[in-house]
Enzyme design. Structure first.
Site, mmCIF file in Angstrom:
data_model
loop_
_atom_site.group_PDB
_atom_site.id
_atom_site.type_symbol
_atom_site.label_atom_id
_atom_site.label_comp_id
_atom_site.label_asym_id
_atom_site.label_seq_id
_atom_site.Cartn_x
_atom_site.Cartn_y
_atom_site.Cartn_z
ATOM 1 C CB CYS A 1 -0.926 0.024 1.218
ATOM 2 S SG CYS A 1 -1.838 -1.510 1.492
ATOM 3 C CB CYS B 1 -0.782 3.815 -4.119
ATOM 4 S SG CYS B 1 -0.559 3.109 -5.768
ATOM 5 C CG HIS B 2 -2.829 4.591 -0.063
ATOM 6 N ND1 HIS B 2 -3.933 5.336 -0.404
ATOM 7 C CD2 HIS B 2 -3.070 3.327 -0.507
ATOM 8 C CE1 HIS B 2 -4.816 4.561 -1.020
ATOM 9 N NE2 HIS B 2 -4.316 3.346 -1.099
ATOM 10 C CG MET C 1 -9.281 0.200 -3.158
ATOM 11 S SD MET C 1 -7.773 0.583 -2.247
ATOM 12 C CE MET C 1 -7.944 -0.589 -0.901
ATOM 13 C CG HIS D 1 6.340 9.073 -11.761
ATOM 14 N ND1 HIS D 1 6.559 8.473 -10.543
ATOM 15 C CD2 HIS D 1 6.316 8.076 -12.678
ATOM 16 C CE1 HIS D 1 6.662 7.154 -10.710
ATOM 17 N NE2 HIS D 1 6.529 6.893 -12.004
ATOM 18 C CG HIS E 1 4.277 5.754 -16.336
ATOM 19 N ND1 HIS E 1 5.163 4.928 -16.971
ATOM 20 C CD2 HIS E 1 4.497 5.590 -15.008
ATOM 21 C CE1 HIS E 1 5.887 4.277 -16.083
ATOM 22 N NE2 HIS E 1 5.500 4.666 -14.875
#
Length: 568
Positions: free
Chosen positions: A72, A75-76, A113, A352, A394
């Site tokens: 997790c 992403c979080h 999600m 990114h 991306h």
């Protein structure tokens, strides 16, 4: 909780998805989550008890902590402040409640999600533990300073004991460094013979391989923040030094400016949020700098601004660093690291990756959550433009070529839609098109990760490894850059590989040094057969399938010559 209740709660979760789920970046399945959020072996964090949160035993807390960091945090965020995914702080999660959270974790949402339960990745018991865990405050992982780095630093072969000249007959510039993701290794493959030279043990899920300016060394960094330095002059190229610069990381680069070739290496960490300048000869850590600071837009303090892409300037002795969460680009002048000079350029959240335009003056930098490309002029050390593109750009390094109508362009694919955006990059002869999106072309669908072309080629290749459709993620598309009025051609790469059962995701086109071959990874399960497929660029036909039991989960491939000279 019975199945009927789960179904009802899942419907609520799906309805709430756009309000609470991860808006940026669909994660269609566990493969994409693996790509973005690799394991972070963070230890020594203490159990946290938060008012209003459900009880947890120490054993449950430890299990949940491990699951969160493995699946997790990418992403979080380690501190759950939100990144590609939404924040998971107690004020939000406690308001949702345990049963809602269990349903959301089980079924996921269309907004991004993952469906951890129905996919089989997490058991019902683990989902219950996670639903309770995220209602507590996030445990704060330990820092990773000079003492920890020095403990991890190891010189396998000192420079004075290394070869003084190349001791092998390999065409070094055509060596491919191939990430063997789940094996924690890279395969060095001879691009001429297609034979494996060596399998080198590295960190987990190597993110990139970067040759030094001279081309003698390859530096690789795993998502567990382990850096390995490989000497290509050895009779059998192998590791000569290693270090761990943090607990989670993505980026590494070496100094390229004239007079500083091979002098320094730099690595950036996701946790702790910092970058480290090292001796380019042996990886000895010399300077650690934190990236904690304020966001470019709201000027809000962020405790976890992670270091994403790093590139070496060709105009100045600068390392150009993306600070993801704050949207700041740092130009770090390494001409005097004891009196470090850093220029901060505000761009857009969340920075990114990216690459150079064809002149290698302008850094085309993806702010993926903002759906923008920031254009940095590395000569004037200032921001030139912010260009709106598609959903979640991306680019990898992107692709440079001459568009028949708009002149020189740089292009990026997108995770969140089915397009490739072309941006004009010639402010002299094609001024009216410069720093504007001049064309949008289609891919097979969402889930594109990489695009690629070469100065000697008329082809623009793209993959779609994160698309849930088997026919799409097992194939690639290719455009003739002279004729965008014609539809792209689809090549069945996984079918050509003939590796049997499995997901067989085809990922990351990479050219050989001559620019006449394109290599693709057929990324299968860890216990299944994978392969590298080599395609003739001119005829678009199968040239070679590289199979070996040691090719475990191959993903990224980095040709020494093209990567060293920033050719893409």
């Amino acid at each position: 909780m019975n199945r009927k209740s789960l179904v009802l709660l899942s419907a609520l979760a799906l309805a709430m998805g756009t309000a609470w789920g991860a808006e940026e970046g669909k994660h269609p399945d566990k493969t994409q989550q693996s790509y973005e959020g690799a394991p972070s072996p963070i230890q020594e964090v203490k159990r946290v008890i938060t008012p209003g949160a459900p009880d947890m035993t120490q054993e449950e807390f430890d299990e949940a902590k491990k699951i969160f960091f493995e699946r997790c945090a990418g992403c979080h965020g380690v501190l759950r402040k939100g990144a590609t995914g939404k924040p998971l702080t107690p004020d939000i999660t406690q308001a949702k409640g345990t049963e809602y959270l269990k349903a959301f974790i089980t079924y996921g949402s269309p907004a991004g999600m993952p469906n951890w339960g129905t996919s089989g990745d997490l058991t019902e018991k683990q989902i219950d533990v996670m639903a309770r865990y995220i209602q507590h405050d996030a445990p704060i992982p330990p820092e990773w300073g000079m003492d920890k780095m020095m403990e991890s630093w190891k010189v396998v072969i000192p420079s004075e004991k290394r070869p003084t000249k190349k001791m092998n007959n390999y065409h070094i510039e055509n060596i491919m460094s191939v990430t063997l993701r789940d094996a924690g290794q890279v395969a060095l493959i001879d691009g001429d013979t297609k034979e494996i030279i060596n399998i080198v043990n590295t960190g987990y899920a190597v993110h990139i391989s970067r040759p030094s300016a001279s081309g003698r060394y390859i530096f690789v960094i795993g998502r567990d923040a382990k850096v390995d330095m490989i000497d290509l002059w050895m009779e059998k190229p192998d590791k000569v030094a290693e270090i761990k610069i943090g607990l989670e990381a993505r980026s590494i680069e070496t100094s390229k400016y004239k007079g500083y070739e091979d002098k320094y290496a730099i690595a950036g960490a996701y946790w702790p949020p910092q970058y480290v300048i090292m001796d380019g000869d042996n990886l000895k850590p010399l300077k650690i700098v934190s990236t904690r600071g304020y966001t470019v837009d709201t000027q809000t303090y962020h405790p976890e601004p992670r270091v994403a892409a790093i590139v070496a300037s060709h105009e100045h002795p600068d390392f150009i660093i993306n600070v993801k969460e704050t949207g700041q680009i740092l130009l770090v002048d390494y001409s005097d690291i004891n009196n470090l000079s850093v220029t901060t350029v505000g761009a857009a959240r969340f920075l990114h990756d990216g690459g150079w335009d064809s002149t290698q003056r302008y850094f085309m930098d993806a702010a993926n959550k903002s759906n923008k490309i920031a254009v940095l002029d590395s000569k004037t050390r200032s921001l030139t433009a912010l260009v709106d593109v598609g959903k979640i750009p991306h680019p990898g390094r992107g692709a440079n070529f001459v568009d028949p109508e708009f002149g020189p362009v740089w292009s990026t694919g997108h995770l969140g839609d089915n397009t490739i955006a072309l941006i004009g990059t010639d402010p002299v002869k094609h001024k009216k098109f410069a720093w504007k999106k001049v064309r949008s072309i289609d891919t097979q669908g969402g889930g594109n990760l990489f695009i690629k072309t070469h100065p000697k080629s008329h082809n623009l290749w793209f993959d779609n490894p994160l698309n849930p459709d088997d026919n799409i993620h097992q194939s690639v598309g290719v455009y003739d850059i002279r004729h965008f009025d014609q539809k792209f051609q689809v090549l069945p790469i996984a079918e050509w590989a003939n590796v049997g059962e499995g997901v067989k995701r085809v990922v990351q086109p990479e050219y050989n040094a001559k620019g006449d071959e394109v290599w693709f990874s057929v990324w299968n399960g860890k216990t299944l057969e994978s392969a590298i497929v080599v395609v003739d660029d001119k005829t678009r036909t199968l040239k070679k399938v590289i199979k070996d039991k040691r090719l475990v989960t191959p993903t990224g491939k980095f040709n020494v010559y093209n990567t060293m000279h920033d050719i893409y």
